[in-house]
Design a protein around this motif. Structure first.
Motif, mmCIF file in Angstrom:
data_model
loop_
_atom_site.group_PDB
_atom_site.id
_atom_site.type_symbol
_atom_site.label_atom_id
_atom_site.label_comp_id
_atom_site.label_asym_id
_atom_site.label_seq_id
_atom_site.Cartn_x
_atom_site.Cartn_y
_atom_site.Cartn_z
ATOM 1 N N MET A 1 0.834 -1.212 0.000
ATOM 2 C CA MET A 1 0.000 0.000 0.000
ATOM 3 C C MET A 1 0.863 1.255 0.000
ATOM 4 S SD MET A 1 -3.144 -0.569 2.648
ATOM 5 C CE MET A 1 -4.377 0.669 2.253
ATOM 6 N N GLU A 2 0.452 2.228 -0.742
ATOM 7 C CA GLU A 2 1.168 3.500 -0.790
ATOM 8 C C GLU A 2 0.775 4.369 0.414
ATOM 9 O OE1 GLU A 2 3.400 4.368 -3.163
ATOM 10 O OE2 GLU A 2 3.143 2.357 -4.027
ATOM 11 N N ARG A 3 1.633 5.337 0.696
ATOM 12 C CA ARG A 3 1.392 6.227 1.832
ATOM 13 C C ARG A 3 0.023 6.920 1.730
ATOM 14 N NH1 ARG A 3 3.049 11.669 3.349
ATOM 15 N NH2 ARG A 3 3.585 11.769 5.564
ATOM 16 N N ASP A 4 -0.302 7.388 0.527
ATOM 17 C CA ASP A 4 -1.581 8.080 0.325
ATOM 18 C C ASP A 4 -2.777 7.185 0.618
ATOM 19 O OD1 ASP A 4 -0.264 10.321 -0.352
ATOM 20 O OD2 ASP A 4 -0.655 10.207 -2.518
ATOM 21 N N GLU A 5 -2.669 5.945 0.202
ATOM 22 C CA GLU A 5 -3.762 4.996 0.447
ATOM 23 C C GLU A 5 -3.936 4.739 1.943
ATOM 24 O OE1 GLU A 5 -3.949 1.367 -2.345
ATOM 25 O OE2 GLU A 5 -1.878 2.079 -2.475
ATOM 26 N N ILE A 6 -2.796 4.664 2.636
ATOM 27 C CA ILE A 6 -2.851 4.422 4.088
ATOM 28 C C ILE A 6 -3.511 5.613 4.780
ATOM 29 C CG2 ILE A 6 -1.489 4.020 6.177
ATOM 30 C CD1 ILE A 6 0.626 2.650 4.411
ATOM 31 N N ILE A 7 -3.106 6.816 4.363
ATOM 32 C CA ILE A 7 -3.682 8.025 4.966
ATOM 33 C C ILE A 7 -5.198 8.050 4.761
ATOM 34 C CG2 ILE A 7 -3.762 10.560 4.791
ATOM 35 C CD1 ILE A 7 -0.727 10.407 4.069
ATOM 36 N N LYS A 8 -5.610 7.694 3.568
ATOM 37 C CA LYS A 8 -7.049 7.680 3.261
ATOM 38 C C LYS A 8 -7.774 6.641 4.133
ATOM 39 C CE LYS A 8 -10.297 8.000 -0.492
ATOM 40 N NZ LYS A 8 -10.802 6.768 -1.114
ATOM 41 N N ALA A 9 -7.152 5.475 4.271
ATOM 42 C CA ALA A 9 -7.788 4.396 5.039
ATOM 43 C C ALA A 9 -7.886 4.741 6.525
ATOM 44 C CB ALA A 9 -7.010 3.106 4.850
ATOM 45 N N LEU A 10 -7.065 5.671 6.987
ATOM 46 C CA LEU A 10 -7.115 6.068 8.403
ATOM 47 C C LEU A 10 -8.212 7.106 8.666
ATOM 48 C CD1 LEU A 10 -3.278 6.379 9.184
ATOM 49 C CD2 LEU A 10 -4.874 4.741 10.215
ATOM 50 N N SER A 11 -8.747 7.677 7.598
ATOM 51 C CA SER A 11 -9.755 8.734 7.758
ATOM 52 C C SER A 11 -11.098 8.174 8.236
ATOM 53 C CB SER A 11 -9.957 9.452 6.415
ATOM 54 O OG SER A 11 -11.213 10.107 6.426
ATOM 55 N N PRO A 12 -11.700 8.830 9.228
ATOM 56 C CA PRO A 12 -13.010 8.358 9.711
ATOM 57 C C PRO A 12 -14.085 8.393 8.618
ATOM 58 C CG PRO A 12 -12.387 10.453 10.754
ATOM 59 C CD PRO A 12 -11.202 9.993 9.968
ATOM 60 N N ALA A 192 -2.660 11.843 10.635
ATOM 61 C CA ALA A 192 -2.801 10.629 9.814
ATOM 62 C C ALA A 192 -1.515 10.393 9.021
ATOM 63 C CB ALA A 192 -3.987 10.763 8.872
ATOM 64 N N GLU A 193 -0.886 11.490 8.588
ATOM 65 C CA GLU A 193 0.373 11.369 7.849
ATOM 66 C C GLU A 193 1.423 10.659 8.699
ATOM 67 O OE1 GLU A 193 -1.505 14.053 7.900
ATOM 68 O OE2 GLU A 193 -1.985 14.337 5.779
ATOM 69 N N SER A 194 1.544 11.098 9.965
ATOM 70 C CA SER A 194 2.575 10.490 10.811
ATOM 71 C C SER A 194 2.222 9.040 11.146
ATOM 72 C CB SER A 194 2.806 11.314 12.082
ATOM 73 O OG SER A 194 1.895 10.982 13.101
ATOM 74 N N MET A 195 0.933 8.737 11.245
ATOM 75 C CA MET A 195 0.549 7.338 11.516
ATOM 76 C C MET A 195 0.808 6.452 10.299
ATOM 77 S SD MET A 195 -2.707 7.497 14.069
ATOM 78 C CE MET A 195 -3.457 9.010 13.514
ATOM 79 N N ALA A 196 0.638 7.001 9.110
ATOM 80 C CA ALA A 196 1.003 6.258 7.897
ATOM 81 C C ALA A 196 2.510 5.990 7.919
ATOM 82 C CB ALA A 196 0.605 7.047 6.659
ATOM 83 N N ASP A 197 3.279 7.001 8.342
ATOM 84 C CA ASP A 197 4.730 6.809 8.448
ATOM 85 C C ASP A 197 5.082 5.758 9.505
ATOM 86 O OD1 ASP A 197 5.197 8.659 6.449
ATOM 87 O OD2 ASP A 197 5.464 10.344 7.827
ATOM 88 N N ASP A 198 4.306 5.728 10.607
ATOM 89 C CA ASP A 198 4.526 4.687 11.631
ATOM 90 C C ASP A 198 4.465 3.307 10.971
ATOM 91 O OD1 ASP A 198 4.413 6.738 13.550
ATOM 92 O OD2 ASP A 198 2.402 6.208 14.251
ATOM 93 N N ILE A 199 3.415 3.108 10.189
ATOM 94 C CA ILE A 199 3.176 1.791 9.580
ATOM 95 C C ILE A 199 4.266 1.450 8.563
ATOM 96 C CG2 ILE A 199 1.577 0.499 8.098
ATOM 97 C CD1 ILE A 199 -0.698 2.142 9.524
ATOM 98 N N LEU A 200 4.648 2.439 7.763
ATOM 99 C CA LEU A 200 5.713 2.183 6.779
ATOM 100 C C LEU A 200 7.048 1.893 7.477
ATOM 101 C CD1 LEU A 200 4.700 4.878 4.143
ATOM 102 C CD2 LEU A 200 4.420 2.390 3.969
ATOM 103 N N LEU A 201 7.224 2.515 8.632
ATOM 104 C CA LEU A 201 8.435 2.273 9.418
ATOM 105 C C LEU A 201 8.440 0.857 10.024
ATOM 106 C CD1 LEU A 201 10.936 3.883 10.024
ATOM 107 C CD2 LEU A 201 9.757 4.982 11.929
ATOM 108 N N PHE A 202 7.270 0.380 10.451
ATOM 109 C CA PHE A 202 7.200 -1.012 10.957
ATOM 110 C C PHE A 202 7.749 -1.960 9.901
ATOM 111 C CE2 PHE A 202 2.963 0.139 13.319
ATOM 112 C CZ PHE A 202 3.676 0.739 14.334
ATOM 113 N N LYS A 203 7.380 -1.683 8.666
ATOM 114 C CA LYS A 203 7.795 -2.536 7.547
ATOM 115 C C LYS A 203 9.306 -2.391 7.297
ATOM 116 C CE LYS A 203 7.104 -4.421 3.293
ATOM 117 N NZ LYS A 203 6.692 -5.802 3.153
#
Ligand code: 5AD
Ligand code: FES
Length: 329
Positions: A1-12, A192-203
């Motif tokens: 998943m791309e960063r943008d997709e992750i950010i979108k998926a985190l949106s309420p 949401a941007e930083s949380m997307a970065d959290d997830i990409l960092l886990f990887k």
């Protein structure tokens, strides 16, 4: 998943149902239906740090401090064996009392007597001390980086250094530990941007385990009265972490269960495959008060064992076989 997709998926505003379904599918295909139980021993609530969010921070005079003796830690480990848990997690604040050698001695005793894999969650130490703990028989280590946002990190952890946190994670890996990290979800100021970065960092960090829980404001800390994270956000983070990291071990955390009575069950249905039932002595549980409303504080280890088995049954899942080692080794 791309960063943008992750950010979108985190949106309420995004319907989480398809995300949760995909995460559940990936979980089944990569780590299976079994749920690993890790017995959690909270062996000291002394801490030298003053993290803004944490109830056992140094200087919080409202918390009654305790420290288990090596014999008491060993007793907890025996309880794990009795309850058929295949591994123990020894967690504490950054308690200098033990010293690396003292801690290593306890690890060695637990290892010798039970033969179980041991996970440590005892904070930041030197490269040499990590090596010593590994030689003493500890197999795994949990050290959440809490947030990938450097600014937020330094606000929340005024006496920790962002770069050192990641250096510690690298040292742990070098020392041969299976390494877990993680974050809180819904911290004040967390985007949401930083949380997307959290997830990409886990990887990117190639973690073996990733723990995520909602932030829960503790009234005895500088963050008293702050807005809590939500279960929904925590679940989205778990689901996305499963999809992005694929084969990591992801716990349905105590914080998930504390913010919502069905929190852990829901996490197990959208990516999680681990539970960490508490095996600490009941009398001290209430004092390991990282956040308010923490579940299981009045329960005995046996009670939690029955509770988690019933939970698994209700979900059509069962205890996983084996030690639950990293799937990356
Ligand atoms: N709310 C939620 N999680 C917390 N933790 C500490 N304080 C809180 C809080 N107020 C989490 C941190 C830490 C883990 C042991 O508990 O992420 O790494
Ligand atoms: Fe402790 Fe449910 S796991 S009471």
């Amino acid at each position: 998943m791309e960063r943008d997709e992750i950010i979108k998926a985190l949106s309420p505003d995004t319907d989480p149902a398809p995300l949760f379904a995909l995460a559940d599918k990936v979980r089944r295909e990569t780590v299976g239906d079994g749920v690993h139980l890790r017995g959690l021993i909270e062996f000291s609530n002394y801490c030298r740090r003053r993290c803004y969010y944490c109830g056992i921070r140094a200087g919080n005079t409202r918390v009654r401090r305790y420290r288990l003796s090596p014999e008491e830690v060993l007793d907890c480990a025996r309880t794990a064996v009795r309850l058929n848990y295949n591994t123990v997690v020894m967690q504490s604040g950054e308690d200098a009392h033990w010293g690396p050698a003292g801690l290593a001695a306890v690890v060695e005793r637990v290892k010798t007597e039970t033969g179980l894999p041991i996970t440590l969650s005892v904070g930041e130490h030197s490269k040499e001390d990590y090596r010593l703990l590994r030689s003493a028989g500890a197999d795994r280590f949990l050290l959440r980086f809490e947030t990938s946002d450097r600014r937020l990190f330094s606000m929340l952890k005024p006496d920790s250094d962002y770069d050192n946190r990641f250096r510690c994670l690298a040292w742990l890996k070098e020392a041969g530990f299976q390494v877990g990290s993680g974050v809180m979800a819904g911290l004040p100021g967390q985007t949401a941007e930083s949380m997307a970065d959290d997830i990409l960092l886990f990887k990117k960090l190639e973690l073996d385990m990733v723990g995520i829980g909602p932030f829960i404001a503790n009234p005895d800390t500088p963050m008293a009265g702050a807005v809590n994270g939500t279960l929904d956000l925590g679940l989205r983070m778990v689901a996305l972490t499963r999809i992005v990291t694929r084969d990591t071990h992801i716990p349905a955390t105590t914080a998930m269960g504390s913010i919502d009575p069905q929190g852990r069950q829901k996490a197990l249905k959208c990516g999680a495959n681990v539970l960490m039932p508490n095996i600490s002595p009941t009398e001290h549980r209430v004092d390991y008060s990282l956040y308010p409303g923490k579940i299981c504080t009045n329960e005995a280890p046996e009670h939690c064992a029955g509770c988690v088995d019933a939970m698994l049954k209700s979900l059509g899942r069962e205890r996983a076989e084996g030690y639950g080692h990293s799937l990356k080794i």
